[in-house]
Design a protein around this motif. Structure first.
Motif, PDB file in Angstrom:
ATOM      1  N   ASP A 146       0.870  -1.174   0.000  1.00  0.00           N
ATOM      2  CA  ASP A 146       0.000   0.000   0.000  1.00  0.00           C
ATOM      3  C   ASP A 146       0.907   1.225   0.000  1.00  0.00           C
ATOM      4  O   ASP A 146       1.427   1.628   1.045  1.00  0.00           O
TER       5      ASP A 146
ATOM      6  N   TRP B 283      -7.891  -0.956   1.739  1.00  0.00           N
ATOM      7  CA  TRP B 283      -8.220  -1.411   0.386  1.00  0.00           C
ATOM      8  C   TRP B 283      -7.407  -2.622  -0.079  1.00  0.00           C
ATOM      9  O   TRP B 283      -7.775  -3.305  -1.032  1.00  0.00           O
TER      10      TRP B 283
ATOM     11  N   ASP C  99     -12.775   5.674   4.556  1.00  0.00           N
ATOM     12  CA  ASP C  99     -11.314   5.583   4.613  1.00  0.00           C
ATOM     13  C   ASP C  99     -10.758   7.010   4.596  1.00  0.00           C
ATOM     14  O   ASP C  99     -11.079   7.789   3.699  1.00  0.00           O
TER      15      ASP C  99
ATOM     16  N   THR D 168      -1.665   5.257  -3.999  1.00  0.00           N
ATOM     17  CA  THR D 168      -2.931   5.999  -3.850  1.00  0.00           C
ATOM     18  C   THR D 168      -2.736   7.505  -4.070  1.00  0.00           C
ATOM     19  O   THR D 168      -1.999   7.901  -4.974  1.00  0.00           O
TER      20      THR D 168
ATOM     21  N   GLY E 296      -7.280   9.001   4.398  1.00  0.00           N
ATOM     22  CA  GLY E 296      -5.835   8.947   4.205  1.00  0.00           C
ATOM     23  C   GLY E 296      -5.242  10.324   4.456  1.00  0.00           C
ATOM     24  O   GLY E 296      -5.878  11.192   5.061  1.00  0.00           O
TER      25      GLY E 296
ATOM     26  N   GLU F  85     -10.050   2.502  -4.920  1.00  0.00           N
ATOM     27  CA  GLU F  85      -9.642   2.553  -3.513  1.00  0.00           C
ATOM     28  C   GLU F  85     -10.869   2.435  -2.603  1.00  0.00           C
ATOM     29  O   GLU F  85     -10.873   1.683  -1.624  1.00  0.00           O
TER      30      GLU F  85
HETATM   31 CA   LIG Z   1      -4.453   5.058   2.535  1.00  0.00          CA
END
Ligand SMILES: [Ca+2]
Ligand SMILES: Nc1ncnc2c1ncn2[C@@H]1O[C@H](COP(=O)(O)OP(=O)(O)O)[C@@H](O)[C@H]1O
Length: 554
Positions: A114, A493, A260, A191, A262, A234
């Motif tokens: 990731d 994810w 989610d 990502t 981030g 994602e």
């Molecule tokens: Ca993330």
């Protein structure tokens, strides 16, 4: 002493005993007459002998009667004996199959990297080779956090991006049995940090990807590619992960939404009963024989690190210096370059920022003012659809339970707000934000100062995003579950990504699942009881007449 039965004369001749010279017994109807020729017997021993003979006669006659009445007697015994034999074979076979020990070579492995905006994590998954298509079978067995920042931060020395992964990839070699290395797939998904870098400079982002690709290919694993996944992917894979780990697909239960957060983007994904008006927010899955119409949206620049830059840029444009930030603790002070805020592709396009090179970032610690400042980074004023979350993005009303993970969990867990109501969270957060910085630093000496300084902002940002952005009202707040892991596997994810790429989630339901443990125990107990009953029945039918059929009693 011996009793001899003679069919011919319907008489029992009893041999001589200690005190008996001879006995002759005869039965007519229910009367048994016995002639004892005694020499020196006591009356008691003659009586005892009489009773013994009487019982023998009755038993013999009943058996004869049964045999006469039931000609199936012998076949029945044979049938029951066969049943018992089959039962024992079935019990042993079930126990052997069910409890077959799993050998280590029966496991398969997969690795997913990731490559997030703030850092890279390597996940190793394991599953039973023959049970690939069953839900809940893939488990995370190892997580390694790559030291340093995310791969997108290596834009000025791209070759180091690949090398940064060395320690964690060496750990992967240790974790996975050598004979499985060649068939173990490795996937790298980047990502929002890389999405932003690609926006800024596509060729540099390609070079970073080539660097990690070249490095991963030096390992004995089955390299399956390094790519930037889309925000939609994602969101979708995060949703697959939480529902797979909760076994919701297999049990055809209501699914759980996924939130989610981030550093550079945030995703919201859930099944909506309402029509998803915008095609780019709609995804369709057929999993285990069931259709899922899922709403998803990824907000680039609304991860908590980029949101902080947006909020600071907003304040820099509208207030005097030094910047008195209500989202930082009173007493907090930090020299910053304007470039550290303005260089982000999320912020660029704000000309007013270029007038200063440096500024002092001072904390003012006020939850209410922080909330107002954070609200300003959202645009709630235009919406072309029936309903919008913010920035003109369509969103149906939130429905059902939600799992909120990644930074949603880290921040809410640190602030101890994971099980509070929305009102309690606001109240506690207000108090936390107004706590002097010196006190905060003293209370949490082991926590990274960058994280510590930002928890007030991050907490207020999370509440604002969830309440004002996604419309999680006070009554819906309890439906949000702040989670880090489900059954030992991280919520994120990566697992969903691997399940999808290895075709481990079939569109149609696989064949009947193996016996669940409770069913296995019940069947074994029932079969055992049945066998005991059959065995007793057989003993009664077989042994008793067999014993009584004997013409000799010793
Ligand atoms: Ca993330
Ligand atoms: N212990 C922690 N406390 C607070 N924030 C954390 C902690 N661990 C990770 N984070 C934050 O979680 C976020 C993870 O984002 P990341 O996955 O790297 O980015 P993205 O998904 O946007 O590409 C980052 O903002 C990081 O700072």
């Amino acid at each position: 002493m011996q009793i001899i039965y003679s069919d011919q004369f319907s008489q029992w001749y009893v041999g001589t005993g200690e005190c008996l010279d001879s006995i002759v017994a005869k039965r007519q109807q229910s009367v048994l007459s016995v002639n004892f020729a005694t020499s020196s017997c006591s009356v008691r021993s003659v009586q005892a002998r009489f009773v013994e003979l009487w019982l023998y006669v009755i038993q013999r006659d009943i058996t004869a009667e049964m045999k006469e009445k039931n000609p199936w007697h012998r076949p029945l015994i044979i049938f029951i004996a066969i049943l018992i034999a089959l039962g024992i074979i079935a019990l042993v076979a079930t126990a052997v199959v069910q409890n077959k020990p799993l050998q280590p070579q029966k496991y398969k492995y997969g690795i997913v990297l990731d490559a997030g905006s703030s850092h890279t994590a390597v996940y190793i998954y394991r599953w039973q080779a023959e049970k690939e298509n069953n839900t809940g079978m893939v488990q995370q067995i190892h997580e390694c956090d790559v030291k340093g920042k995310g791969i997108s931060s290596y834009s000025s020395s791209v070759e180091r991006a690949g090398l940064s992964l060395r320690e964690c990839m060496e750990e992967a070699k240790e974790e996975i049995p050598i004979w499985r290395h060649r068939e173990t797939p490795v996937y790298l998904g980047a990502t929002a940090g890389m999405r932003l870098l690609r926006k800024e400079n596509a060729s540099v982002s390609d070079q970073v990807l080539s660097s990690v690709e070249g490095f991963l290919q030096t390992y004995p694993f089955l390299y399956q590619g390094a790519r930037i996944i889309s925000g939609q992917e994602e969101g979708a894979y995060g949703w697959i992960t939480v529902n797979y780990l909760s076994d919701n697909f297999h049990k055809a239960r209501a699914t759980m939404g996924a939130l989610d957060l981030g550093g550079a983007s945030t995703q919201i994904t859930f099944v909506s009963q309402q029509q998803v008006e915008s095609p780019e927010n709609s995804i369709y899955f057929r999993l285990y024989g069931k259709d899922y119409h899922v709403y998803t949206h990824s907000f680039l620049c609304y991860g908590k690190d980029q949101a902080l830059k947006l909020a600071m840029a907003q304040q820099l444009q509208t207030s005097d210096l030094p910047l008195r930030d209500p989202c930082f603790h009173p007493g907090y002070s930090q020299e910053r370059t304007v470039e550290s805020v303005s260089s982000s592709p999320c912020v660029s396009g704000s000309p007013a920022l270029s007038s200063h090179a440096n500024f002092t970032h001072v904390g003012a610690g006020n939850g209410t003012l922080c909330h107002s400042a954070v609200r300003r980074i959202f645009n709630f004023s235009h919406c072309e659809w029936g309903r919008c979350s913010f920035n003109g993005v369509f969103q149906p009303p939130v429905e059902g339970q939600f799992g909120a993970f990644s930074a949603f969990y880290f921040v809410m867990n640190f602030l101890n707000l994971t099980s509070d109501t929305l009102e309690e969270s606001k109240e506690k957060l207000g108090q936390y934000c107004s706590t002097p910085w010196a006190e905060i630093k003293q209370s949490y000496p082991h926590i990274k100062e960058k994280y510590l300084a930002e928890y007030c902002f991050s907490g207020v940002y999370i509440l604002t995003l969830l309440e004002d952005g996604y419309s999680f009202t006070s009554d819906k707040w309890k439906d949000i579950h702040f989670i880090k892991k489900i059954g030992g596997s991280a919520a994120g994810w990566t697992l969903g990504y691997m399940l999808n790429l290895t075709n481990m989630i079939p569109a149609e339901a696989p064949d009947a699942p193996p016996l669940p443990h409770a069913g296995y125990v019940t069947i074994m107990v029932l079969f055992s009881l049945l066998l005991v009953v059959l065995l007793l029945l057989c003993l009664k039918l077989f042994c008793w007449p067999a014993c009584t059929r004997s013409k000799h009693i010793i």
